[in-house]
Design a protein around this motif. Structure first.
Motif: not given
Length: 589
Positions: A160-179
């Motif tokens: 349940t580690n957040n750094w592993l769970i949210y890699k796709h939504s908060w840990g990549t450029w593709n996920a962050l650029k729209k935000k």
């Protein structure tokens, strides 16, 4: 600063009262202001910019190196280039306005500023985004270590580690650029709206400052700066070896922007509380704005060199090659006190991956070591791709077609080996998928740009695989790859490049304290180490002929089954699966 400029236009002092100050139309060309802007323009654009451009190009040229790829070179280029454009355009505008005798307080000047400002917003927010991704990379690597790397391969190990769970939504450029785009547009609109309202409603200056002004300050400066400081604090509490300098880069870039914030506050204080009136005030404001942005440029120049020149110089010797002698200098290995340990480290130079990594405990420690060096995805991809090749080989063997693939290897090769008890890949062993379906899943997981575990392979290798796998319908209808013989080698380039990266990490791992401790306690590792005749020979005693030369027996892959460790090389070879208690020799089956 822009709020204080608007106050100056209306003749509002620190007490908020309007006075009989000279209007902007009385401002004319001022020799000192022109001279200052000329000097600033020459230094910024004829000295700083060529240097920045040179090192930015070098970063681009080395973008496929693992040390540079981890630094998000694409985002770095956006940040550096947009900053150079902003300062060039702004300082050019200041020089032209000063030559024409137009005050920076006039409406035309502010319109020009807000036309140019988007470049600054792009630079600033991509800079913040990039540092966040570096911070995420460090924490993701540590989380992978602490929460067991096995969970990436097999679903039964999920945490349940957040750094592993949210890699796709908060840990990549593709996920962050729209935000990032939404946030930047919002901040820019607030900035422009505040300036317009300050000009339209001069009697409500303080009310606007304490409403929109605070929102603008929080959104554009204070929250991002607080975010940077929080990341620096988090890095200081994160126990890991900063072998490629990600933490140091984050820390010193933050210090640089704290300095910019100090410069901004000093400018605001001087502009707001200066006692000069009328023409003198406008001349002073022109000086302050020119010097302020030049100081910003100087600090930004230093930050850009830290992001470009520093990694190029520091890691120059390991940028495009992976020699143990040079890469060893990157690791922060503690100096061991006793002589025996130093001697053992020298002897360990002989040890090879295939001798050590088939030991389960050694493999687990090596995975932790790779996490410290931010190259976990390299090993994880090899695990799943090798298991994929094993399964294909078993199928070919059952069909009597193993002669259609390269089936032997030279045992002296230093190859990556899976341990006996290695988690089975959820993708590879999914009964609902055929071999083509498995191949595309592996592509989506490790090779597709922006994927959670994207590996660093060459541009041409990625382009080739993108062409093959990118479109699912095209891939499913591709008859060439219906033959599993072709699928056997489809990821061969990935194996080659990932092996070259982890071989460098393995060279440092052999000298680490953790491995030396395990080596002391493990009977099997002691026997493997003792099997080497001397430090200059890379061939174990059991593999030497009567003359002391290394044998190059061929290994037949027909002996491979699902539990036999398989090495990472072009043919996919087998290494022995000895237990930690009863290992006799490192010879191959």
């Amino acid at each position: 600063t822009k709020s204080s400029l608007a106050m100056s236009i209306q003749g509002v002092g620190p007490g908020g009262k309007s006075g009989d100050k000279a209007g902007p139309d009385e401002f004319g060309p001022h020799p000192a202001v022109i001279a200052t802007n000329v000097i600033i323009f020459i230094v910024s654009n004829l000295i700083f910019v060529p240097i920045e451009a040179y090192y930015a190009k070098q970063i681009h040229n080395n973008r496929e190196s693992n040390v540079i790829a981890k630094r998000k070179p694409g985002i770095l280029m956006i940040s550096v280039v947009s900053a150079m454009l902003f300062y060039f355009l702004f300082q050019t505008a200041l020089l032209i306005l000063a030559s024409l005798g137009v005050s920076v307080l006039e409406l035309e000047s502010q319109i020009i500023y807000y036309v140019i400002a988007p470049f600054w917003y792009i630079s600033w927010f991509t800079f913040i985004c990039r540092l966040w991704l570096l911070y995420f990379t460090v924490n993701h690597s540590v989380a992978t270590i602490n929460n067991k790397w096995q969970e990436v391969v097999n679903v039964h190990h999920k945490s349940t580690n957040n750094w592993l769970i949210y890699k796709h939504s908060w840990g990549t450029w593709n996920a962050l650029k729209k935000k990032l785009v939404v946030y930047a547009i919002f901040t820019y609109i607030v900035d422009v709206l505040l300036s317009i309202l300050l000009l339209a409603y001069p009697d409500d200056v303080w009310a606007l400052i304490f409403t929109l002004g605070i929102i603008k300050a929080l959104a554009s400066t204070l929250l991002p700066m607080a975010f940077l400081v929080w990341m620096v604090y988090g890095i200081s509490k994160c126990h890991y070896h900063d072998n490629i300098g990600l933490g140091r880069e984050l820390r010193f870039c933050t210090y640089g922007y704290v300095l910019i914030l100090v410069i901004r506050l000093a400018d605001y204080t001087l502009s707001t509380f200066a006692e000069a009136d009328g023409y003198e005030r406008q001349v002073m404001i022109s000086f302050v704005v020119a010097i302020e942005f030049f100081l910003w440029k100087c600090v930004g120049f230093g930050i850009n060199l830290l992001q470009t020149r520093w990694p190029l110089i520091t890691f120059e010797k390991v940028m495009n090659r992976y020699s143990s002698r040079h890469l060893g200098k990157l690791a922060h290995v503690k100096t061991l006190k006793n002589v025996e340990t130093s001697n053992q480290q020298s002897k360990n130079e002989q040890l090879r991956m295939r001798d050590i990594l088939n030991n389960e405990k050694s493999f687990d420690l090596f995975m932790r070591h790779c996490g410290m060096e931010h190259c976990t995805e390299c090993v994880l991809s090899l695990i799943e791709i090798i298991q994929y090749k094993q399964e294909i080989y078993k199928k070919l063997s059952s069909q009597g077609r193993t002669d259609q693939v390269v089936a032997d290897c030279q045992i002296e090769d230093d190859t990556f080996t899976l341990p006996v008890k290695c988690p089975k890949s959820d993708i590879v062993f999914d009964p609902k998928l055929n071999f083509k379906g498995i191949a595309r899943k592996l592509y989506k997981k490790y090779i597709e740009v922006g994927s959670d575990w994207e590996i660093n392979i060459s541009y041409h290798a990625r382009k080739r695989l993108n062409r093959i796998f990118e479109n699912e319908e095209t891939w499913d209808s591709n008859k060439d790859y219906d033959d599993i013989v072709k699928l056997f080698d489809v990821f061969e380039k990935c194996i080659t490049e990932m092996t070259s990266i982890i071989r460098a990490a393995f060279q440092r791992f052999k000298q680490s304290e953790t491995f030396l401790v395990l080596q002391n306690k493990s009977k099997s590792l002691k026997k493997v180490s003792a099997s080497y005749k001397d430090q200059n020979r890379l061939v174990p005693e059991e593999e030497q002929d009567e003359d002391g030369n290394g044998r190059t027996d061929n290994i037949d892959l027909a002996d491979i089954d699902s539990t036999t460790p398989m090495t990472a090389q072009h043919s996919g070879s087998a290494a022995s699966a000895q237990s930690d208690e009863n290992i006799e020799s490192p010879t191959a089956e």
